[in-house]
Scaffold this active site. Sequence first.
Site, PDB file in Angstrom:
ATOM      1  N   GLN A 139      44.634  41.990  38.568  1.00  0.00           N
ATOM      2  CA  GLN A 139      44.772  42.735  37.398  1.00  0.00           C
ATOM      3  C   GLN A 139      46.123  42.493  36.616  1.00  0.00           C
ATOM      4  O   GLN A 139      46.997  41.755  37.476  1.00  0.00           O
ATOM      5  CB  GLN A 139      44.995  44.393  37.835  1.00  0.00           C
TER       6      GLN A 139
ATOM      7  N   GLU B 104      44.773  45.915  32.939  1.00  0.00           N
ATOM      8  CA  GLU B 104      45.077  47.329  32.945  1.00  0.00           C
ATOM      9  C   GLU B 104      46.751  47.646  32.457  1.00  0.00           C
ATOM     10  O   GLU B 104      47.355  47.801  33.286  1.00  0.00           O
ATOM     11  CB  GLU B 104      45.054  47.621  34.391  1.00  0.00           C
TER      12      GLU B 104
ATOM     13  N   GLU C 161      44.532  48.503  46.898  1.00  0.00           N
ATOM     14  CA  GLU C 161      45.397  48.018  46.304  1.00  0.00           C
ATOM     15  C   GLU C 161      46.915  48.286  46.332  1.00  0.00           C
ATOM     16  O   GLU C 161      47.192  49.775  46.437  1.00  0.00           O
ATOM     17  CB  GLU C 161      45.076  48.548  44.650  1.00  0.00           C
TER      18      GLU C 161
ATOM     19  N   ASP D  16      47.345  43.163  41.836  1.00  0.00           N
ATOM     20  CA  ASP D  16      47.700  43.789  40.592  1.00  0.00           C
ATOM     21  C   ASP D  16      49.032  43.068  40.303  1.00  0.00           C
ATOM     22  O   ASP D  16      50.071  43.302  40.963  1.00  0.00           O
ATOM     23  CB  ASP D  16      47.923  45.213  40.509  1.00  0.00           C
TER      24      ASP D  16
END
EC number: 5.3.1.22
Length: 281
Positions: A206, A246, A143, A178
Amino acid sequence: MPRFAANLTMLYNEHDFLDRFAAAAADGFEGVEFLFPYAFPAEEIAARLKAHGLQQVLFNAPPGDWEAGERGLACLPGREAEFRAGLATALAYARALDCPRIHVMAGIAPADLPRAALLEVYQANLAWAAAQAAAQGREVLIEPINPRDMPGYFLNHQAEAHRIVQAIGAPNLKVQFDLYHAQIVEGDLSTRIRQTLPTGRVGHLQLAGVPMRHEPDLGELNYPYLFALIDEVATQCGWQGWIGCEYRPARGTVAGATSAGLGWLRAAGVPARPDLSRAAA
């Protein structure tokens, strides 16, 4: 409609960790993720998942000494044995929790070492980890994380993550996209979604609101538009992943803080399920 997973490290912090599973199920989540499970026996977590009808979709491999500021080991020369032992622990938890994905954190780049040397270690560790995970039917994810939230983190950009995954060539090594981190570092999320989801290299999405990392309906991003776009592209290319939630609730850790901020989830078409949670309890 995208499938949303509650991040139990950040959400429902008014509850003890093992009680957050029931809270997430009551609010309509069908999947959960969290940073680290290792403070609890895997059997206890598995029991909570089963009791509340939840799927574990993601967690992180051990990151080194988190309290001392370490944020992963994968790029760090001389830490290979610790990295391998941590992955073995993560795979054992993944088996117990029936979790298909493990996020391997890269680490904070040592300032006194050239990036090329760190990249060599990183890619070697990832290739080894992907092979170990493939033998057990798991995926390894990497990530990119923005340097504002995590200064010095080795991996910041989506394009570099995709280049690394392509260079290693393991089909179970994928990118964790993300949207919060990507917006801060790069922006142009719509184009990146259209370009990357069809590649098969995105294993997980995310979200969080930008810039404060609160609920996705707070801040500068138009998440209803992005959800519709993800649906459109996923339908076209067959992507079937999850979106991990998140973020830090804007209402903090007072009772009901997470639940009170889920208007965005209801607008996305996810109903609460309090009857299921009560029945499981």
